[in-house]
Structures are given as structure tokens and as C-alpha cells.
Scaffold this motif. Structure first.
Motif, PDB file in Angstrom:
ATOM      1  N   PHE A  36      32.195  12.882  -8.271  1.00 55.45           N
ATOM      2  CA  PHE A  36      32.483  12.701  -6.867  1.00 55.45           C
ATOM      3  C   PHE A  36      31.263  12.586  -5.895  1.00 55.45           C
ATOM      4  CE2 PHE A  36      36.375  14.205  -8.766  1.00 55.45           C
ATOM      5  CZ  PHE A  36      37.171  13.040  -8.442  1.00 55.45           C
ATOM      6  N   PHE A  37      30.441  13.272  -6.296  1.00 55.17           N
ATOM      7  CA  PHE A  37      29.129  13.381  -5.417  1.00 55.17           C
ATOM      8  C   PHE A  37      27.925  13.243  -6.273  1.00 55.17           C
ATOM      9  CE2 PHE A  37      32.471  15.782  -3.196  1.00 55.17           C
ATOM     10  CZ  PHE A  37      32.462  15.051  -1.971  1.00 55.17           C
ATOM     11  N   ILE A 119      30.771  20.228   1.908  1.00 58.70           N
ATOM     12  CA  ILE A 119      31.762  19.335   1.577  1.00 58.70           C
ATOM     13  C   ILE A 119      33.058  19.818   1.659  1.00 58.70           C
ATOM     14  CG2 ILE A 119      32.332  17.967  -0.571  1.00 58.70           C
ATOM     15  CD1 ILE A 119      29.254  18.396  -1.626  1.00 58.70           C
ATOM     16  N   ALA A 120      34.115  18.808   2.000  1.00 57.84           N
ATOM     17  CA  ALA A 120      35.434  19.034   2.220  1.00 57.84           C
ATOM     18  C   ALA A 120      36.153  18.181   1.394  1.00 57.84           C
ATOM     19  CB  ALA A 120      35.927  18.830   3.885  1.00 57.84           C
ATOM     20  N   ILE A 121      37.101  18.531   0.654  1.00 60.23           N
ATOM     21  CA  ILE A 121      38.128  17.859  -0.143  1.00 60.23           C
ATOM     22  C   ILE A 121      39.570  17.930   0.361  1.00 60.23           C
ATOM     23  CG2 ILE A 121      38.893  17.708  -2.577  1.00 60.23           C
ATOM     24  CD1 ILE A 121      36.368  19.484  -3.413  1.00 60.23           C
ATOM     25  N   PHE A 122      40.120  16.761   0.656  1.00 60.65           N
ATOM     26  CA  PHE A 122      41.187  16.708   0.923  1.00 60.65           C
ATOM     27  C   PHE A 122      42.259  16.104  -0.047  1.00 60.65           C
ATOM     28  CE2 PHE A 122      39.072  16.461   4.881  1.00 60.65           C
ATOM     29  CZ  PHE A 122      39.542  17.457   5.590  1.00 60.65           C
ATOM     30  N   GLU A 126      49.368  11.507   1.805  1.00 65.95           N
ATOM     31  CA  GLU A 126      49.052  10.225   2.479  1.00 65.95           C
ATOM     32  C   GLU A 126      47.887   9.792   2.899  1.00 65.95           C
ATOM     33  OE1 GLU A 126      50.554  12.868   3.855  1.00 65.95           O
ATOM     34  OE2 GLU A 126      52.589  12.668   3.010  1.00 65.95           O
ATOM     35  N   LYS A 127      47.474   8.712   2.961  1.00 67.25           N
ATOM     36  CA  LYS A 127      46.306   8.272   3.495  1.00 67.25           C
ATOM     37  C   LYS A 127      45.828   8.462   5.071  1.00 67.25           C
ATOM     38  CE  LYS A 127      45.669   4.610   0.011  1.00 67.25           C
ATOM     39  NZ  LYS A 127      45.276   2.936  -0.425  1.00 67.25           N
ATOM     40  N   ARG A 128      44.892   9.095   5.205  1.00 68.35           N
ATOM     41  CA  ARG A 128      44.636   9.357   6.426  1.00 68.35           C
ATOM     42  C   ARG A 128      43.152   9.360   6.817  1.00 68.35           C
ATOM     43  NH1 ARG A 128      47.885  15.238   6.353  1.00 68.35           N
ATOM     44  NH2 ARG A 128      49.970  14.439   6.254  1.00 68.35           N
ATOM     45  N   ASN A 129      42.611   9.370   7.932  1.00 68.24           N
ATOM     46  CA  ASN A 129      41.429   9.275   8.481  1.00 68.24           C
ATOM     47  C   ASN A 129      40.973  10.527   8.872  1.00 68.24           C
ATOM     48  OD1 ASN A 129      40.943   6.269   7.559  1.00 68.24           O
ATOM     49  ND2 ASN A 129      42.182   5.736   9.391  1.00 68.24           N
ATOM     50  N   GLU A 130      40.321  11.250   8.293  1.00 67.62           N
ATOM     51  CA  GLU A 130      39.928  12.557   8.853  1.00 67.62           C
ATOM     52  C   GLU A 130      38.286  12.374   9.360  1.00 67.62           C
ATOM     53  OE1 GLU A 130      41.278  15.165   8.814  1.00 67.62           O
ATOM     54  OE2 GLU A 130      43.147  14.940   7.551  1.00 67.62           O
ATOM     55  N   GLN A 131      38.214  13.245  10.471  1.00 66.91           N
ATOM     56  CA  GLN A 131      36.902  13.356  10.891  1.00 66.91           C
ATOM     57  C   GLN A 131      35.891  14.218  10.000  1.00 66.91           C
ATOM     58  OE1 GLN A 131      36.552  14.113  15.072  1.00 66.91           O
ATOM     59  NE2 GLN A 131      38.723  14.321  15.021  1.00 66.91           N
ATOM     60  N   ASN A 132      34.787  13.637   9.930  1.00 66.80           N
ATOM     61  CA  ASN A 132      33.853  14.506   8.948  1.00 66.80           C
ATOM     62  C   ASN A 132      32.470  14.998   9.931  1.00 66.80           C
ATOM     63  OD1 ASN A 132      32.730  11.924   9.175  1.00 66.80           O
ATOM     64  ND2 ASN A 132      31.737  11.918   7.089  1.00 66.80           N
ATOM     65  N   GLU A 133      32.691  14.628  11.424  1.00 61.51           N
ATOM     66  CA  GLU A 133      31.645  15.196  12.090  1.00 61.51           C
ATOM     67  C   GLU A 133      32.094  16.011  13.350  1.00 61.51           C
ATOM     68  OE1 GLU A 133      29.144  11.954  13.562  1.00 61.51           O
ATOM     69  OE2 GLU A 133      30.083  12.225  15.613  1.00 61.51           O
ATOM     70  N   PHE A 146      27.482  17.820  13.820  1.00 61.97           N
ATOM     71  CA  PHE A 146      27.396  18.750  12.869  1.00 61.97           C
ATOM     72  C   PHE A 146      28.189  17.674  11.894  1.00 61.97           C
ATOM     73  CE2 PHE A 146      30.494  20.862   9.978  1.00 61.97           C
ATOM     74  CZ  PHE A 146      29.776  21.394   9.194  1.00 61.97           C
ATOM     75  N   ASN A 147      27.661  17.394  10.730  1.00 60.39           N
ATOM     76  CA  ASN A 147      28.493  16.276   9.627  1.00 60.39           C
ATOM     77  C   ASN A 147      28.681  17.332   8.348  1.00 60.39           C
ATOM     78  OD1 ASN A 147      26.388  14.411  11.181  1.00 60.39           O
ATOM     79  ND2 ASN A 147      28.067  13.624  10.866  1.00 60.39           N
ATOM     80  N   PHE A 148      29.507  16.688   7.624  1.00 57.43           N
ATOM     81  CA  PHE A 148      30.152  17.213   6.327  1.00 57.43           C
ATOM     82  C   PHE A 148      30.486  16.166   5.278  1.00 57.43           C
ATOM     83  CE2 PHE A 148      33.492  17.945   8.830  1.00 57.43           C
ATOM     84  CZ  PHE A 148      34.510  17.628   8.106  1.00 57.43           C
ATOM     85  N   LEU A 149      30.088  16.182   3.985  1.00 55.43           N
ATOM     86  CA  LEU A 149      30.555  15.406   3.175  1.00 55.43           C
ATOM     87  C   LEU A 149      32.112  15.418   2.907  1.00 55.43           C
ATOM     88  CD1 LEU A 149      27.828  15.575   0.230  1.00 55.43           C
ATOM     89  CD2 LEU A 149      28.010  13.498   1.979  1.00 55.43           C
TER      90      LEU A 149
END
Length: 297
Positions: A36-37, A119-122, A126-133, A146-149
Motif C-alpha cells: 500500500f505504500f 500514516i492513517a488507515i481507515f 462506506e466510501k468517504r472523503n477523509e481529510q489528510n491535512e 500538517f499532512n499524513f499519508l
């Protein structure tokens, strides 16, 4: 110089099968990153992997404590780094999750004083749009971004991983974006992947147990699955996998035997003139079943 690699899991609303997520990543950490990464995987020296003790943090937002159960130390090829992998095997979204990630990042950086890659794993359904910032800014000045994978499993196409022979990808097929009418197909492909990987029995059972926690076929689907397996060229190999198909059949047989015995007792009681209420109390059968037994006497 060494680097420290941290895998962090949130215990909010902890449920038992979260342990499978932790065990899966502990056991197949390199394979997880490879699947995955790959850009992260390319830079890590996996000969240096060393598990560390978990970190406990108090969340100042709601006063709860959270523990980083998977903490791994590793060297980066040519550099030092800290990587936090936050495993979130929960079925709901947290509006302030991106802020929590920054909070964990800050606490870990304060302790280790090394660069961190979060790195965050959800794994929600359901399909959602998570913030990574996460951003802190004023109209007159930008403080930080601040950003995360991010890995959102439900958005992944499960068919893209069938040729990977990756054990983590195989387990996580159960959390990817398959359709309801593809459940049996997904299970068959998992079993095919397991026959190719030639893992030891313990690791095979881990992958299969993880998969079944999230994608459990009902009895009709299991029967259809077994019919399809028998027609596959890999059918014999699949049936030889150490995942308790034989034991499951024995358990079903035992269960049916017990049910037959209970119904036999109910029939004997009815013959002796016992009331339906008394038979229900003794056997725990429902009234409809008892009436059916009485009609068949």
C-alpha cells in the motif's frame, strides 16, 4: 544512526477484532508497506526492524487515553526517520481525526526528536472523503500545514491485488470495495492467494481469521463456495489449507446432532402429556417449533 518507526493504533471504541489488525501489521509489516505504500517501503531497511513498547497518550480533547500498541524501530536507507502508522479499524468517521493525528505526531516528536511520517488507515464500510491535512493559520500569517499519508480501504479495487501474493493485501480484500454479489468471489480469490503464498499454518490462519472477521459468508454462501471450490483446479489445495474447513464441518455436524437430540426430548415430553409451556422451558425451543413437533408425532 538508527531511526524509529512507530505504528500507532487508536483505541477509541475498542472492539475485539481490532487485535487482528494489530497482529496482522505486526506479523507482515514489510508486506503491508510493500502493498500500500511502496514509496515508503523502498526507503526502509527492514533488516533493522525492532519492535518497541507501546506509548500511552492522554487525549486533551476528550480526556481519553490512547495507546500506540504497534511501535517499531527501523533504519531508513541513508537517513533517520520516525514513521507513525495509525491503524483505525473502526466503522465510523471522526470529524477531528486530522487534528488527532497532529496531536499524536506532536507528542511523538516531542519524545523522540526525529522526523516522523504519519500514516492513517481507515477501514469503515462506506466510501468517504477523509481529510489528510491539518492547518493552523491566521488571516495575517500561516503557521503550519500538517499532512499524513492516507489509506481508505473501501476505495481500493480488490481485483488489483489478486496477483500480488501479498498476505496483507489478501487479508484486507475483506475491507476493500467489493459489491454485495461479489462476496463469494472475493472469498475464493483469498483462498487462491493463500495456496500460492505457501505460508506456515499459523500465518495462514491469521490471514483467514482476519478476512472472516470482516467478510463472513452465511450458510447458503458457504455451501455455494464449497461447490465452486470443488470445481476449481486448485480445489484440492484449497481444501488442504489449515483453515479448519474439516473442523467447521464437524462442528456443524455436532450442532445438528444436539438440535436433533433436543427435539427428541421435546417429543418424548409431549408424548407424556407435558404442556407446550413446560417443554419450551426445558428445551428452550420456541412455541412454533414445539407445535410442529407435536403435529408430527
Amino acid at each position: 544512526m538508527s531511526a524509529t518507526l512507530l505504528v500507532h493504533e487508536d483505541h477509541t471504541r475498542y472492539i475485539p477484532h481490532d487485535q487482528l489488525f494489530k497482529e496482522l501489521i505486526h506479523t507482515f509489516f514489510e508486506e503491508f508497506l510493500e502493498a500500500f505504500f511502496p514509496e515508503v517501503h523502498h526507503h526502509i531497511d527492514f533488516t533493522s526492524i525492532k519492535p518497541l513498547s507501546g506509548e500511552v497518550f492522554t487525549d486533551l480533547i476528550d480526556g481519553e487515553s490512547r495507546k500506540a500498541d504497534i511501535v517499531i524501530e527501523a533504519k531508513l536507507k541513508g537517513e533517520d526517520t520516525l514513521i507513525i502508522i495509525h491503524v483505525e479499524p473502526q466503522s465510523y468517521s471522526q470529524p477531528n481525526f486530522h487534528e488527532r493525528m497532529y496531536h499524536y505526531f506532536s507528542l511523538l516528536y516531542n519524545k523522540y526528536r526525529k522526523p516522523i511520517l504519519p500514516i492513517a488507515i481507515f477501514s469503515y464500510d462506506e466510501k468517504r472523503n477523509e481529510q489528510n491535512e491539518f492547518t493552523i493559520a491566521f488571516p495575517f500569517f500561516h503557521v503550519l500545514t500538517f499532512n499524513f499519508l492516507l489509506l481508505e480501504l473501501r476505495k481500493m479495487n480488490w481485483r488489483n491485488y489478486l496477483e500480488s501474493n501479498n498476505p496483507v493485501a489478501a487479508a484486507l480484500l475483506s475491507k476493500m470495495g467489493y459489491k454485495e454479489n461479489e462476496r463469494i468471489k472475493v472469498k475464493i480469490e483469498l483462498l487462491r492467494m493463500l495456496t500460492k503464498m505457501e505460508l506456515n499454518p499459523a500465518k495462514t490462519r491469521l490471514i483467514h481469521s482476519f478476512f472472516e472477521k470482516y467478510l463472513t459468508l452465511n450458510e447458503r454462501e458457504e455451501e455455494e463456495l464449497m461447490d465452486e471450490i470443488k470445481q476449481l483446479k486448485e480445489g484440492e489445495q484449497i481444501l488442504e489449507l489449515p483453515i479448519s474447513y474439516e473442523e467447521r464441518g464437524i462442528e456443524k455436524g455436532i450442532k445438528k446432532g444436539i438440535e436433533r437430540g433436543i427435539k427428541k426430548v421435546a417429543g418424548e415430553l409431549l408424548k407424556e402429556g407435558s404442556s407446550i409451556e413446560f417443554v419450551a422451558k426445558v428445551t428452550h425451543l420456541d412455541r412454533e417449533e414445539i407445535e410442529s413437533i407435536r403435529e408430527n408425532l
